[in-house]
Each structure stands twice: as C-alpha cells, then as structure tokens.
Design a protein around this motif. Structure first.
Motif, mmCIF file in Angstrom:
data_model
loop_
_atom_site.group_PDB
_atom_site.id
_atom_site.type_symbol
_atom_site.label_atom_id
_atom_site.label_comp_id
_atom_site.label_asym_id
_atom_site.label_seq_id
_atom_site.Cartn_x
_atom_site.Cartn_y
_atom_site.Cartn_z
ATOM 1 N N ALA A 43 0.959 -1.360 0.209
ATOM 2 C CA ALA A 43 0.031 0.306 -0.097
ATOM 3 C C ALA A 43 0.830 1.456 0.345
ATOM 4 N N ILE A 44 1.835 1.288 0.566
ATOM 5 C CA ILE A 44 2.860 1.966 0.850
ATOM 6 C C ILE A 44 3.528 2.558 -1.015
ATOM 7 N N LEU A 50 -6.902 -1.157 4.261
ATOM 8 C CA LEU A 50 -5.686 -1.661 5.646
ATOM 9 C C LEU A 50 -5.681 -1.614 6.935
ATOM 10 N N GLU A 51 -5.924 0.197 7.134
ATOM 11 C CA GLU A 51 -5.973 0.768 8.630
ATOM 12 C C GLU A 51 -6.794 -0.120 9.225
ATOM 13 N N SER A 52 -7.840 -0.072 8.516
ATOM 14 C CA SER A 52 -9.511 -1.095 9.490
ATOM 15 C C SER A 52 -8.851 -2.827 10.000
ATOM 16 N N ASP A 75 -1.848 3.815 -3.060
ATOM 17 C CA ASP A 75 -3.245 3.894 -3.288
ATOM 18 C C ASP A 75 -4.446 4.343 -1.554
ATOM 19 N N LEU A 76 -4.917 5.325 -1.922
ATOM 20 C CA LEU A 76 -5.388 5.765 -0.879
ATOM 21 C C LEU A 76 -6.631 4.814 0.176
ATOM 22 N N SER A 77 -7.398 4.035 -1.056
ATOM 23 C CA SER A 77 -8.764 2.799 -0.692
ATOM 24 C C SER A 77 -7.567 2.103 -0.033
#
Length: 563
Positions: free
Chosen positions: A226-227, A238-240, A231-233
C-alpha cells in the motif's frame, strides 16, 4: 627238724630280706615276716615301727609255720641306692625305703611292712578305680555327649539363622522391588497426567499465536504494497484490518502459570532386614516315663545317682526308689507322714514331720536296713517355737529351712505371718537366720537356691503365689508372680547349674523358666510331654528334671534340658 629246714633251704635258697645278699638265714621277724641274717638282725631291731619287733631263731616252730604262709612281693630297686631293693615303707614319709635309706634318711621314722602297705594301697586304688568306672567316666561321657548335643544344636541354630536371613533378604528384595515398581508406575502416571494438562493449556495458545503471527505477517506485506502504490482506498481498508487485528492481540489473556514435578531421592533409613537377639539356650524334652506303682507322688527329693525319695500322698509313707534302666525299683520304705524331705550329700535324709517343730534325721544305718522304719527319733535341728514348712539342701551341702508361727495352718493365707529363714551347715551350725515379722511372707512352702541367693515360693492364697528371692543378707533382690500379669501358683521348683529357676505351676500344668535376675525365659506345656496332674519336681544328681504326678500309671517323668 633242723635237717628238714636245711634240706628245704638247699632246695630253695633264701636271701636275707634286708641285705638281699647273705643266704645264711638264721632269724625271722614275726611282725614284719622278714628273714634275716646275723648281720642284719641288729639293724632290723633298730627299724622303728608301730610294734616291737619279735625276732626269733628259725629253729623255732612258730617261724616255720608262719614262714609257710608268707608271700614275697615283687622286688623293686631303690631309686637312691641302685644296689639295694625296697624292703619296707616309711609311715611318716609315705614312701618305700631300702636298708640304706632307713639308716641314712629315715632314722627314727616309723616303718611298716611293704606287703601290708601295698595291700592297703591296692585296696584304695581299687576303690578309686570303682569310682572312676561308676561315677567319673559316666559323668565325663554324659558331659561329652551334652557338648556334642550342644554343638549340634548351635550348628543347626546357626544354619537356621543364616537361612532365615537369606530368605528374608530375598523376600525383602522382591517385596521392595515390587513396591518400588508400583511407586515408579504411580509417579509416571502423575507426571504423564500433568504433562497432558500442560499440553491442553499450552498447545491451544500456541496454535492461536501461530494464526495471529500468520495474519500479522500477511498484513505487514499488504502495508508495504500500500505504501509503494500510494493507493488511498487500499490504505483506508488496510488500516481498518490492522486496528481489528490489534484489538485481538491486546484482548488476548495470559494463561495461568503451569506446574511441573521434580523427583528427589530418599535415603534408606527406615528399611532394615530385622534384628539379631541373643537368646539363652533353654530347651526341654521328655526322655523317659515310668510307672512307679505308687498311687500319688506329691513330694520329691533327689538322693544318690539314679535314686530319689518320694512321698506317697495317699498312703502317707516315704519311699526310696532307684531308676534301673527302664524300670523303677523300690529299695526302702518308711511308714512316716512327712511334710517335706531333703538329703545331705553324705546320705542322711532330713524330714519335717506333721505337727513337729524339729527336723528329724534318718541315718544311713536306718535306711540301709531291709525292715520298714515306722519312725525317726534322732533330732537334726529344732526350730521351736516356729513350725518348719520347707527344706532345701544347697550345692554346698548347707540346709535352708523356712518356718512359720504357731497356728499358721488355721489362719487365712492372704494375711502375712512371722517367718524365719534359717541356713545351717550339715554339722547343724547356724550360718544365718532372717526374721520377717509379718512384713513380707504369707506362707513359704518351697525353697531352692541360686548360688548364695535364696528363692522362696510364697503362697498368697490357695489360687495365687509368688517367688521371692533374698540375697545372703536377707534382703529382697527380686520377686516374680506378684501381680496380675505374671501371677503363678508354685507347687515345686528347682534351680539349674547355670543359675536358672524352673517353676512348676500345677493349675496351668506348665513349667516356667526364669534367669538369676527373675526375667522370664520360657514356658513349656506339660501336656506336650504327656505329663498330666503334676504335683512335685526335683533335679537329679546328673541334672535331669524329675516330675511326679498325682495318679497311677506313668507318674514319674524324666525331662532333660539343654542350657
């Protein structure tokens, strides 16, 4: 007559009995039966004897008649004067002498005829020979057999003890091995059970941690992608997922602490094979049983070898019996009623008569006659005013007497009375006299001795008694049977050569053995020896226990003991 003597002398030349050289015999001593030459006549007159020498001429007819009966003894050379033979015996020095000995070393000593002295010595040696053959050698043989018997007994006992130790050791090894195997199996089960509990506790947690680790590694890889992708979405999703996973990690609880078993060795301080205890050898066996043809034996006393004195209770008489091989021979009988009997080592018999305060004596002359004696009149010792109750002859040939006060036969047994214990010699001299003025004894009915100690059987009642032992000062050393745990009725008792006391309890029909300190050693049931209705007991001169019974048939039993 002179020609006849001369012819006889020519046929059998005679030597002078003094010098044993000169054949010119002219004189004879009638007292010594010596033939003498002229030179030795004067010498012989000077020889001292208990009689005056009667020296006569050989032409005297008395000399010829007496000479025909004279017997010459074997000539022996003098050890001091080799050229001379012994001719007489010195009475003072008790040795054989020659003529020179008489003149030099035995002047003025009294002389005796060799023939008479040797004849006396031969008779005495024959007596010794008879004593050796009839007494000493049989005693040695008996003691030798006893030693062999003891050696065999101890050899067997040693083997039994060693076999017992080996068997017990084998048993203990097997038993301990089995016990240890059982304990080990129990320990194994407990350890395995604990291990199962540990697995149930740890393994699920470890599985959960494995799943959590896989998920974290997966999320970490997604974070890196992701980093890199920006990709913001994807970052928001992933944070959730990461926050949800962290909640699970933080929510995980720690398990309780687990326990484990640790084994520690224990020293063998308790486990023992057993104990070794020294026990005194004291065994009894019945070797002979006899039918005495008496209706009841209730008093006994050892007499000479294989002889004993017994009282017939029913006929109230006293008999002297002899054990001859496998039968009993009645030697003598006295028509007297006695309360107790004993015998001195010299052969005299001492009795207590009913209602008499003196001890009476049956002398050798009396009891060696073949007639029946109806009474014994010679007084041995008077205990008046006390009444004698029991007698005992010690191994030192002293006599111990117990007495009670007058009228005691009509008093209750459980009340103490005045008692005197008297020790006298065979010559009737008082050695000691102990007086107990109603402070110790109720009724002493039997006595024996252990060395210098006196053992007295005291009847407390008709159904109870005790044994009281006094030292040589009359002080109580120990008692036995004076409480409920070891109460005993003593009908008779004996002491053994090794300082043990054997008690006869007629009510329980048992023998009990004690040591010299009153400690219990052993008990024998007399029924095991086929002995029934026992009344009396004594110990023989060869240390066998004799038991008399109160019935006809086999009523005299010989018990040999090993100690």
């Amino acid at each position: 007559m002179a020609d006849k003597i001369s012819n006889a002398a020519a046929q059998m030349p005679q030597l002078c009995h003094m010098c044993e050289e000169n054949t010119d015999i002219k004189f004879k001593c009638l007292d010594c039966a010596f033939l003498l030459c002229s030179r030795c006549r004067k010498l012989h007159e000077k020889v001292r004897t208990k009689y005056v020498h009667q020296i006569i001429d050989l032409r005297d007819k008395r000399a010829i008649s007496k000479d025909s009966k004279s017997i010459r003894i074997h000539q022996v050379r003098c050890e001091f004067h080799e050229d001379e033979n012994y001719i007489m015996c010195c009475q003072e020095c008790q040795q054989l002498v020659c003529a020179t000995c008489i003149l030099t070393m035995h002047q003025k000593h009294e002389m005796g005829d060799m023939k008479i002295i040797i004849s006396t010595k031969v008779s005495k040696l024959k007596q010794y020979q008879e004593i050796i053959d009839t007494t000493i050698l049989p005693n040695i043989s008996r003691n030798y057999a006893r030693c062999d018997d003891l050696m065999e007994f101890h050899t067997k006992r040693t083997d039994i003890a060693k076999t017992g130790i080996h068997d017990w050791k084998t048993y203990l090894i097997n038993a301990v091995t089995k016990l240890l195997d059982q304990q080990a199996e129990l320990f194994y089960e407990q350890i395995d059970k604990n291990m199962d509990e540990i697995k149930q506790n740890i393994l699920p947690e470890r599985s959960e941690l494995d799943d959590m680790k896989r998920n974290i590694n997966k999320i970490r890889s997604e974070i890196e992608r992701a980093i890199n992708s920006h990709d913001l979405s994807q970052m928001i999703n992933l944070e959730s997922s990461i926050e949800l996973l962290l909640k699970k990690v933080y929510a995980q609880k720690k398990k309780e602490r687990t326990n484990y078993f640790e084994f520690s060795q224990r020293e063998l301080k308790i486990l023992k094979l057993g104990d070794l205890t020294l026990k005194p050898v004291f065994e009894l066996q019945c070797t002979q049983s006899f039918d005495t043809r008496l209706s009841c034996i209730d008093k006994m006393a050892s007499y000479k070898h294989e002889e004993l004195l017994v009282r017939n209770l029913e006929l109230k008489n006293l008999c002297l019996l002899k054990i001859a091989h496998d039968q009993i021979i009645e030697i003598h009988k006295w028509n007297i009623d006695v309360k107790d009997i004993t015998a001195l080592q010299t052969g005299e018999i001492i009795v207590i008569l009913v209602d008499k305060t003196d001890l009476r004596l049956l002398t050798k002359k009396q009891h060696l006659t073949s007639t029946i004696i109806s009474d014994c009149t010679e007084v041995f010792f008077d205990t008046a005013p006390q009444i004698p109750t029991a007698l005992h002859t010690t191994r030192e040939n002293n006599v111990i007497i117990s007495t009670v006060e007058t009228g005691r036969d009509w008093l209750p047994m459980d009340e103490p009375c005045k008692v005197e214990i008297i020790v006298i010699t065979a010559e009737r001299e008082v050695i000691s006299r102990f007086i107990f003025d109603k402070d110790l004894f109720c009724f002493p009915n039997k006595i024996t001795s252990i060395g210098t100690d006196i053992c007295i059987a005291d009847s407390i009642s008709d159904y109870s008694g005790r044994l009281v032992t006094l030292d040589n000062k009359g002080k109580v050393k120990w008692t036995y049977g004076d409480n409920e745990t070891n109460s005993v009725i003593i009908a008779d008792m004996v002491s053994t050569p090794l300082y043990n006391v054997v008690l006869l309890d007629p009510c329980q029909s048992v023998l009990q053995a004690l040591d010299s300190k009153g400690a219990f050693l052993n008990t024998w049931r007399l029924l095991d020896f086929n002995v029934t209705n026992p009344y009396a007991m004594t110990i023989s001169t060869d240390d066998k226990i004799l038991i008399g019974c109160g019935h006809t048939g086999n009523n005299l039993h010989v018990l040999e003991f090993r100690e």
